[in-house]
Write an enzyme that holds these catalytic residues in place. Sequence first.
Site, mmCIF file in Angstrom:
data_model
loop_
_atom_site.group_PDB
_atom_site.id
_atom_site.type_symbol
_atom_site.label_atom_id
_atom_site.label_comp_id
_atom_site.label_asym_id
_atom_site.label_seq_id
_atom_site.Cartn_x
_atom_site.Cartn_y
_atom_site.Cartn_z
ATOM 1 N N GLY A 60 0.855 -1.182 0.000
ATOM 2 C CA GLY A 60 0.000 0.000 0.000
ATOM 3 C C GLY A 60 0.886 1.225 0.000
ATOM 4 O O GLY A 60 2.079 1.127 0.318
ATOM 5 N N CYS A 87 5.277 -6.058 1.643
ATOM 6 C CA CYS A 87 5.583 -4.624 1.658
ATOM 7 C C CYS A 87 4.888 -3.924 2.832
ATOM 8 O O CYS A 87 5.269 -4.098 3.967
ATOM 9 C CB CYS A 87 5.237 -3.989 0.306
ATOM 10 S SG CYS A 87 5.892 -2.324 0.149
ATOM 11 N N TYR A 88 3.820 -3.165 2.574
ATOM 12 C CA TYR A 88 3.104 -2.520 3.671
ATOM 13 C C TYR A 88 2.617 -3.579 4.665
ATOM 14 O O TYR A 88 2.702 -3.393 5.884
ATOM 15 C CB TYR A 88 1.911 -1.737 3.108
ATOM 16 C CG TYR A 88 1.165 -0.933 4.140
ATOM 17 C CD1 TYR A 88 1.635 0.308 4.544
ATOM 18 C CD2 TYR A 88 -0.006 -1.421 4.722
ATOM 19 C CE1 TYR A 88 0.959 1.049 5.501
ATOM 20 C CE2 TYR A 88 -0.690 -0.693 5.677
ATOM 21 C CZ TYR A 88 -0.201 0.545 6.067
ATOM 22 O OH TYR A 88 -0.871 1.277 7.024
ATOM 23 N N HIS A 175 8.336 -7.203 -3.451
ATOM 24 C CA HIS A 175 7.078 -7.540 -4.131
ATOM 25 C C HIS A 175 7.225 -8.830 -4.949
ATOM 26 O O HIS A 175 7.673 -8.786 -6.087
ATOM 27 C CB HIS A 175 6.659 -6.390 -5.069
ATOM 28 C CG HIS A 175 6.180 -5.183 -4.341
ATOM 29 N ND1 HIS A 175 4.888 -5.040 -3.902
ATOM 30 C CD2 HIS A 175 6.832 -4.077 -3.929
ATOM 31 C CE1 HIS A 175 4.753 -3.901 -3.267
ATOM 32 N NE2 HIS A 175 5.925 -3.288 -3.266
ATOM 33 N N GLU A 177 4.956 -10.337 -6.373
ATOM 34 C CA GLU A 177 3.944 -10.380 -7.440
ATOM 35 C C GLU A 177 4.384 -9.692 -8.722
ATOM 36 O O GLU A 177 3.727 -9.841 -9.745
ATOM 37 C CB GLU A 177 2.622 -9.766 -6.932
ATOM 38 C CG GLU A 177 2.583 -8.242 -6.784
ATOM 39 C CD GLU A 177 3.171 -7.713 -5.480
ATOM 40 O OE1 GLU A 177 3.956 -8.437 -4.823
ATOM 41 O OE2 GLU A 177 2.864 -6.563 -5.129
ATOM 42 N N VAL A 233 -12.107 -8.254 -27.852
ATOM 43 C CA VAL A 233 -12.206 -9.454 -27.025
ATOM 44 C C VAL A 233 -12.933 -9.187 -25.703
ATOM 45 O O VAL A 233 -13.725 -10.009 -25.241
ATOM 46 C CB VAL A 233 -10.817 -10.105 -26.809
ATOM 47 C CG1 VAL A 233 -9.843 -9.153 -26.148
ATOM 48 C CG2 VAL A 233 -10.939 -11.382 -26.000
ATOM 49 N N ASP A 234 -12.721 -8.017 -25.106
ATOM 50 C CA ASP A 234 -13.293 -7.770 -23.772
ATOM 51 C C ASP A 234 -14.819 -7.791 -23.810
ATOM 52 O O ASP A 234 -15.468 -8.498 -23.039
ATOM 53 C CB ASP A 234 -12.840 -6.410 -23.215
ATOM 54 C CG ASP A 234 -11.346 -6.241 -23.266
ATOM 55 O OD1 ASP A 234 -10.647 -7.262 -23.447
ATOM 56 O OD2 ASP A 234 -10.870 -5.100 -23.153
ATOM 57 N N ALA A 236 -16.678 -8.953 -26.168
ATOM 58 C CA ALA A 236 -17.179 -10.235 -26.677
ATOM 59 C C ALA A 236 -17.250 -11.266 -25.546
ATOM 60 O O ALA A 236 -18.232 -12.009 -25.419
ATOM 61 C CB ALA A 236 -16.284 -10.738 -27.797
ATOM 62 N N LYS A 373 -6.008 -8.553 -19.309
ATOM 63 C CA LYS A 373 -6.301 -8.938 -20.698
ATOM 64 C C LYS A 373 -5.958 -10.400 -21.010
ATOM 65 O O LYS A 373 -6.729 -11.107 -21.642
ATOM 66 C CB LYS A 373 -5.522 -8.008 -21.627
ATOM 67 C CG LYS A 373 -5.776 -8.220 -23.086
ATOM 68 C CD LYS A 373 -7.148 -7.715 -23.484
ATOM 69 C CE LYS A 373 -7.104 -6.566 -24.403
ATOM 70 N NZ LYS A 373 -8.346 -5.834 -24.530
#
Length: 517
Positions: A60, A87-88, A175, A177, A233-234, A236, A373
């Site tokens: 954060g 982290c935070y 991090h 991630e 695509v989104d 659809a 995406k």
Amino acid sequence: MTPASESHDTVLVVDFGAQYAQLIARRVREARVHSEIVPADIDAAEVRARNPRAVIFSGGPASVNVDGAPSIDTGIYEVGVPILGICYGHQLIARDLGGSVNRSGIGEYGRTELEVTSAGSALLVDVAQRTDVWMSHADAVDAAPPGFEVTATTAAAPVAAMADATRSIHSVQFHPEVVHTERGQEVLKRFLFDVAGCRPTWTPTSIIEEAVASVREVVGGEGKVLCALSGGVDSAVAATLVHKAIGDRLTCVFVDHGLLRQGEADQVEETFVRNLAVDLVHVKAADRFLELLDGVTDPERKRHIIGEAFIRVFEEVARDHQDARFLVQGTLYPDVIESGPKGAARIKSHHNVGGLPDDMDLDLVEPLRELFKDEVRQVGTELGLPEEVVWRQPFPGPGLAVRIVGDVTSERLELLRKADAVVRDEIHKAGLDREVWQAFAVLPAIRSVGVQGDERTYGHPIIVRAVSSDDAMTADWARLPYDLLERLANRIINEVPGVNRVAYDITSKPPGTIEWE
Ligand code: XMP
């Protein structure tokens, strides 16, 4: 809890602000474990009620030592579920359980060398003793709480990772991630599987089941639902999910705002009406949008005008459709974050998010709001959508209006369309459709002098933009082969009247954005 998640292990990701929690949730999904993002004010009773296998405290932007910084109900430490602090979250655990967090005076931002100090660390077993990790902190934990072992350090963080194996509480300053942290995903997996014992059962099919269940819950048992279809695509995938949930109560609406690429409107009709047998209303509104954009050059105003006009068109269609109450949009997580939710800095107003008027009559349904995406493409493939839809390059809702710097006129649109068609054709012929995230042409508001057939010209330059990216949050300019660039430039100048120069954009994101406006 939704029915789909009952048969899966769940990890709660506590959101301490900014965009960290979503990325962690995404990495947990990548490890095939179900995750739910929860706000920082969740209490121990609620954690117990949700019965998670593990809890992750996200990073954060705040400092734990500042008044008003988010905190956590300390009862959660007593629930007995494994906890991972990042982290935070790492600093919060240190402070709450009796360690100390101080401003060291030296922050660490970006790539940082980590030294693993404990060979027996459950989380760091796959990590080399010295390894590069991604850091972003000013404060540092300088003393671990009683019962914790320090498992790694860096130059500015004496306690860069720590663990209390007895209570199953682990935390890291870096991090795991982000892709820049070497073996970051392995660190997360060690926590999920070895420490928390999660089962890897969550798949794109589970995402579909969960989305279908939650759409049913939101839209209820009756009434019409509209879906904004762009052909990408989104939308659809969003439409197909909603169709699965409520069948022919769904009507798709495709608004041709006149800012589309060459041949695009026909292609959308072809795909959705012929291939997918979707009920489609095709609204041809090019004149209306062009009129509204007349003389408008400010990028954010363009976005807001288009976003608002879009919604007005939808409201009109909704009235013609037995007063539909809901509007489905294929909004993705990066659209949400870049439009600036919850105090995050606004980068630009994505028209399916930030550009919406306040007095809108329709309730939004956004089944992809938490996904990125590439996850949506996986879901689209799983849903059986045609490859040309699943792999279509992203195209912004405000269309070519944000690729024309300055005035948007029908002449300038026509010129850009022709140049853009050449770019797409050459990228396709070179077999680079999937490798390149997006490739397109931009028309700037300048002219330049040239010479053609012994005559002086004063024409329009075209800027070619091609980028590689994983999720559009960051991007790099594509290293296109020189001979491809040469073909692009020759063809654009030869085939598009009025263009006498082609430039290639070599800006990454950040500092640039993918689109020019
Ligand atoms: P930027 O230009 O912010 O774009 O780096 C990131 C990604 O989002 C697309 N984009 C949009 N998509 N509505 C959308 O649906 C919008 O208003 C919008 N603006 C940008 C852009 O093409 C890129 O893939």
